[in-house]
Design a protein around this motif. Structure first.
Motif, PDB file in Angstrom:
ATOM      1  N   LYS A  39       0.410  -1.435  -0.314  1.00 43.97           N
ATOM      2  CA  LYS A  39      -0.074  -0.331   0.060  1.00 43.97           C
ATOM      3  C   LYS A  39       1.221   1.524  -0.264  1.00 43.97           C
ATOM      4  O   LYS A  39       0.437   2.261  -0.243  1.00 43.97           O
ATOM      5  N   ALA A  40       1.951   1.430   1.449  1.00 45.11           N
ATOM      6  CA  ALA A  40       2.611   2.680   0.945  1.00 45.11           C
ATOM      7  C   ALA A  40       3.222   3.011  -0.774  1.00 45.11           C
ATOM      8  O   ALA A  40       3.777   3.544  -0.400  1.00 45.11           O
ATOM      9  N   LEU A  41       3.718   1.709  -1.203  1.00 48.47           N
ATOM     10  CA  LEU A  41       4.587   1.759  -1.801  1.00 48.47           C
ATOM     11  C   LEU A  41       3.675   2.357  -3.094  1.00 48.47           C
ATOM     12  O   LEU A  41       4.203   3.181  -4.194  1.00 48.47           O
ATOM     13  N   GLY A  42       2.403   1.974  -3.602  1.00 47.41           N
ATOM     14  CA  GLY A  42       1.176   1.874  -4.114  1.00 47.41           C
ATOM     15  C   GLY A  42       1.282   3.536  -4.449  1.00 47.41           C
ATOM     16  O   GLY A  42       0.867   3.861  -5.102  1.00 47.41           O
ATOM     17  N   TYR A  43       1.162   4.375  -3.235  1.00 44.23           N
ATOM     18  CA  TYR A  43       0.614   5.345  -3.292  1.00 44.23           C
ATOM     19  C   TYR A  43       2.062   6.198  -3.092  1.00 44.23           C
ATOM     20  O   TYR A  43       1.633   7.485  -4.006  1.00 44.23           O
ATOM     21  N   GLY A  44       2.917   6.068  -2.282  1.00 45.59           N
ATOM     22  CA  GLY A  44       4.285   6.589  -3.345  1.00 45.59           C
ATOM     23  C   GLY A  44       4.298   6.824  -4.704  1.00 45.59           C
ATOM     24  O   GLY A  44       5.052   8.077  -4.927  1.00 45.59           O
ATOM     25  N   ILE A  45       4.142   5.583  -5.253  1.00 48.06           N
ATOM     26  CA  ILE A  45       4.504   5.584  -6.853  1.00 48.06           C
ATOM     27  C   ILE A  45       3.480   6.791  -7.564  1.00 48.06           C
ATOM     28  O   ILE A  45       3.585   7.586  -8.016  1.00 48.06           O
ATOM     29  N   VAL A  46       1.681   6.554  -6.969  1.00 52.08           N
ATOM     30  CA  VAL A  46       0.755   7.028  -7.381  1.00 52.08           C
ATOM     31  C   VAL A  46       1.349   8.505  -7.613  1.00 52.08           C
ATOM     32  O   VAL A  46       1.270   9.362  -8.023  1.00 52.08           O
ATOM     33  N   ALA A  92     -12.797  -2.121 -10.424  1.00 56.13           N
ATOM     34  CA  ALA A  92     -12.784  -1.149  -9.304  1.00 56.13           C
ATOM     35  C   ALA A  92     -11.374  -2.134  -8.323  1.00 56.13           C
ATOM     36  O   ALA A  92     -11.482  -2.328  -6.577  1.00 56.13           O
ATOM     37  N   PHE A  93     -10.936  -1.400  -8.809  1.00 56.69           N
ATOM     38  CA  PHE A  93      -8.698  -2.016  -8.042  1.00 56.69           C
ATOM     39  C   PHE A  93      -8.820  -0.584  -7.482  1.00 56.69           C
ATOM     40  O   PHE A  93      -9.528   0.601  -7.829  1.00 56.69           O
ATOM     41  N   PRO A  94      -8.092  -0.590  -6.276  1.00 58.53           N
ATOM     42  CA  PRO A  94      -8.153   0.326  -5.305  1.00 58.53           C
ATOM     43  C   PRO A  94      -6.830   2.010  -6.071  1.00 58.53           C
ATOM     44  O   PRO A  94      -6.174   0.635  -6.692  1.00 58.53           O
ATOM     45  N   PHE A  95      -7.413   2.859  -6.084  1.00 58.05           N
ATOM     46  CA  PHE A  95      -6.649   3.783  -6.374  1.00 58.05           C
ATOM     47  C   PHE A  95      -4.947   3.319  -6.632  1.00 58.05           C
ATOM     48  O   PHE A  95      -4.080   3.983  -7.231  1.00 58.05           O
ATOM     49  N   SER A  96      -4.286   3.350  -5.236  1.00 64.46           N
ATOM     50  CA  SER A  96      -3.365   2.930  -5.658  1.00 64.46           C
ATOM     51  C   SER A  96      -2.512   2.126  -5.964  1.00 64.46           C
ATOM     52  O   SER A  96      -1.690   2.487  -6.055  1.00 64.46           O
ATOM     53  N   VAL A 196       5.401  -4.212 -10.582  1.00 67.77           N
ATOM     54  CA  VAL A 196       4.768  -6.174 -10.215  1.00 67.77           C
ATOM     55  C   VAL A 196       4.479  -6.762  -8.953  1.00 67.77           C
ATOM     56  O   VAL A 196       3.316  -7.216  -8.722  1.00 67.77           O
ATOM     57  N   PHE A 197       5.302  -5.923  -8.053  1.00 60.47           N
ATOM     58  CA  PHE A 197       5.210  -6.397  -6.556  1.00 60.47           C
ATOM     59  C   PHE A 197       3.979  -5.781  -6.163  1.00 60.47           C
ATOM     60  O   PHE A 197       2.852  -6.706  -5.725  1.00 60.47           O
ATOM     61  N   THR A 198       3.322  -4.833  -6.088  1.00 60.54           N
ATOM     62  CA  THR A 198       2.009  -4.309  -6.136  1.00 60.54           C
ATOM     63  C   THR A 198       0.892  -4.616  -6.810  1.00 60.54           C
ATOM     64  O   THR A 198       0.041  -4.542  -5.948  1.00 60.54           O
ATOM     65  N   SER A 199       0.975  -4.636  -8.005  1.00 55.32           N
ATOM     66  CA  SER A 199       0.215  -5.464  -9.067  1.00 55.32           C
ATOM     67  C   SER A 199      -0.144  -7.065  -8.219  1.00 55.32           C
ATOM     68  O   SER A 199      -1.487  -7.394  -7.677  1.00 55.32           O
ATOM     69  N   LEU A 200       0.739  -7.630  -8.073  1.00 55.05           N
ATOM     70  CA  LEU A 200       0.457  -9.161  -7.807  1.00 55.05           C
ATOM     71  C   LEU A 200      -0.253  -9.106  -6.085  1.00 55.05           C
ATOM     72  O   LEU A 200      -0.669  -9.994  -5.126  1.00 55.05           O
ATOM     73  N   GLN A 201       0.782  -8.018  -5.137  1.00 53.88           N
ATOM     74  CA  GLN A 201       0.036  -7.939  -3.288  1.00 53.88           C
ATOM     75  C   GLN A 201      -1.325  -7.663  -3.640  1.00 53.88           C
ATOM     76  O   GLN A 201      -2.594  -8.367  -2.821  1.00 53.88           O
ATOM     77  N   GLU A 202      -1.900  -6.608  -4.175  1.00 49.32           N
ATOM     78  CA  GLU A 202      -2.752  -6.014  -4.123  1.00 49.32           C
ATOM     79  C   GLU A 202      -3.626  -6.578  -4.484  1.00 49.32           C
ATOM     80  O   GLU A 202      -5.121  -6.425  -4.272  1.00 49.32           O
ATOM     81  N   THR A 203      -4.059  -6.686  -6.381  1.00 50.10           N
ATOM     82  CA  THR A 203      -5.501  -7.727  -7.132  1.00 50.10           C
ATOM     83  C   THR A 203      -4.656  -8.826  -7.384  1.00 50.10           C
ATOM     84  O   THR A 203      -5.736  -8.853  -7.874  1.00 50.10           O
ATOM     85  N   GLY A 204      -3.546  -8.819  -6.965  1.00 43.15           N
ATOM     86  CA  GLY A 204      -3.719 -11.214  -7.144  1.00 43.15           C
ATOM     87  C   GLY A 204      -3.471 -10.824  -8.882  1.00 43.15           C
ATOM     88  O   GLY A 204      -3.719 -11.531  -9.736  1.00 43.15           O
ATOM     89  N   ASP A 205      -3.484  -9.248  -9.549  1.00 48.59           N
ATOM     90  CA  ASP A 205      -3.860  -9.701 -11.418  1.00 48.59           C
ATOM     91  C   ASP A 205      -2.748 -10.274 -12.344  1.00 48.59           C
ATOM     92  O   ASP A 205      -1.476  -9.361 -12.597  1.00 48.59           O
ATOM     93  N   ALA A 206      -2.337 -10.957 -12.814  1.00 51.28           N
ATOM     94  CA  ALA A 206      -1.067 -11.333 -13.547  1.00 51.28           C
ATOM     95  C   ALA A 206      -0.958 -11.086 -14.910  1.00 51.28           C
ATOM     96  O   ALA A 206       0.368 -10.357 -14.711  1.00 51.28           O
ATOM     97  N   LEU A 207      -2.291 -10.525 -15.008  1.00 47.81           N
ATOM     98  CA  LEU A 207      -2.174  -9.381 -16.748  1.00 47.81           C
ATOM     99  C   LEU A 207      -2.007  -8.216 -16.659  1.00 47.81           C
ATOM    100  O   LEU A 207      -0.509  -8.039 -16.822  1.00 47.81           O
ATOM    101  N   LEU A 208      -2.387  -7.798 -15.067  1.00 42.81           N
ATOM    102  CA  LEU A 208      -1.379  -6.426 -14.849  1.00 42.81           C
ATOM    103  C   LEU A 208       0.096  -6.354 -14.486  1.00 42.81           C
ATOM    104  O   LEU A 208       0.675  -5.620 -14.793  1.00 42.81           O
ATOM    105  N   ALA A 209       0.041  -8.109 -13.477  1.00 40.35           N
ATOM    106  CA  ALA A 209       1.817  -7.863 -13.377  1.00 40.35           C
ATOM    107  C   ALA A 209       2.682  -8.575 -14.526  1.00 40.35           C
ATOM    108  O   ALA A 209       3.821  -7.506 -14.642  1.00 40.35           O
ATOM    109  N   GLY A 210       2.525  -8.657 -15.539  1.00 36.83           N
ATOM    110  CA  GLY A 210       3.160  -9.040 -16.254  1.00 36.83           C
ATOM    111  C   GLY A 210       2.980  -7.916 -17.262  1.00 36.83           C
ATOM    112  O   GLY A 210       4.428  -7.401 -18.140  1.00 36.83           O
TER     113      GLY A 210
END
Length: 238
Positions: A39-46, A92-96, A196-210
Motif C-alpha cells: 500500500k505504501a509503495l502504491g501510494y508512493g508511486i502514484v 474497481a481496483f484501489p486507486f493505489s 510488479v510487486f504491488t500488482s500481485l500483492q494488491e490485486t493478484g492480477d497476473a495480467l497487470l503484473a505482466g
C-alpha cells in the motif's frame, strides 16, 4: 486509537492487520507487513508519478523541440495508459494500484501536444488532446462494453513493447537519444519494477503484473541506450 484506526484502515491496512500490527503489536506479522509495504509503495508511486515525465516535458520545452522522440511511440503509450485507467476503474481496483496511469497519461498527452506544437502542427496537437479526452471519457463510462477494458489491458503488453521498440529504433537510427530524458526513463523503470510487486500483492492480477514487467524490461532497454549514446546528438565536427 480510534482516530488512528479511521486514518489507517481505509487507506493502508485492512481491519485484521490493524488489530495485528497496532492493537496486538505483532510488528513482525509478515502477511500484514507485505500489505502495508504494498500500500505504501502504491501510494508512493502514484504521488511520484505526478513528476515522472516532468523532466521529459521540461527538456522538450527548453529545447523547443521534440527531436529524437517518436510520435507513434507516444500515441501507442497513450493508448496503453488509457487502457490501464479503464481496466482499473472497471475492476474497481484501489486507486493505489493504478492511479499513476492517470497522471502518466496526462503528462504523455502534454508531451504529444508539445511534439506537434514545436513541429509546427499546433492544430494537430489540439485535436490530439481533444480527441483523446473524448476517447478516455468513453472508456471509463459505465456505458462502455463490459469486456472492453479487459481487452485493452490484454493489448497493453504488445502495445507497450511496440511503443518502446519504436523509440529504441529511432534512437538507433539517429545514433543518439535526442530529447529523451534519462531521469524520466529511470523513474519509469523503477516505478514499473515496484508495480510488479504491488500488482500481485494488491490485486493478484497476473495480467497487470505482466504488463508492468514488460514495461520495466523495455524501459531498461531505453536507459541502456541513453547510457551508451550519452544523451542527445553529438556536436558535428568541422
Amino acid at each position: 486509537m480510534e482516530a488512528l484506526r479511521g486514518w489507517l484502515v481505509p487507506f493502508l491496512l485492512p481491519e485484521r492487520c490493524f488489530e495485528e500490527l497496532v492493537l496486538r503489536l505483532h510488528v513482525l506479522h509478515v502477511p500484514c507487513l507485505k500489505i502495508l509495504l504494498s500500500k505504501a509503495l502504491g501510494y508512493g508511486i502514484v504521488a511520484g508519478s505526478v513528476m515522472v515525465k516532468l523532466p521529459q516535458v521540461l527538456k522538450v520545452v527548453g529545447a523547443r523541440s521534440g527531436g529524437g522522440l517518436s510520435l507513434p511511440a507516444v500515441l501507442l503509450e497513450l493508448l496503453a495508459l488509457g487502457g490501464s485507467v479503464a481496466y482499473g476503474c472497471a475492476r474497481a481496483f484501489p486507486f493505489s494500484a493504478w492511479g499513476e496511469a492517470l497522471f502518466l497519461l496526462l503528462q504523455t498527452l502534454a508531451l504529444g501536444f508539445l511534439i506537434q506544437h514545436f513541429g509546427g502542427h499546433t492544430g494537430r496537437g489540439v485535436l490530439l488532446v481533444a480527441g483523446f479526452g473524448v476517447l478516455l471519457a468513453a472508456l471509463v463510462s459505465p456505458h462502455a462494453p463490459p469486456g472492453l477494458a479487459t481487452l485493452l489491458q490484454a493489448a497493453n503488453l504488445p502495445i507497450i513493447i511496440l511503443s518502446r521498440l519504436l523509440q529504441a529504433a529511432t534512437n538507433y537510427r539517429q545514433g543518439h537519444t535526442g530529447q529523451l530524458s534519462g531521469v524520466s526513463t529511470a523513474l519509469l523503470l523503477g516505478g514499473a519494477l515496484a508495480r510488479v510487486f504491488t500488482s500481485l500483492q494488491e490485486t493478484g492480477d497476473a495480467l497487470l503484473a505482466g504488463t508492468f514487467a514488460a514495461s520495466a524490461a523495455c524501459n531498461g532497454l531505453l536507459l541502456a541506450q541513453l547510457l551508451y549514446y550519452g544523451g542527445g546528438p553529438r556536436p558535428k565536427r568541422d
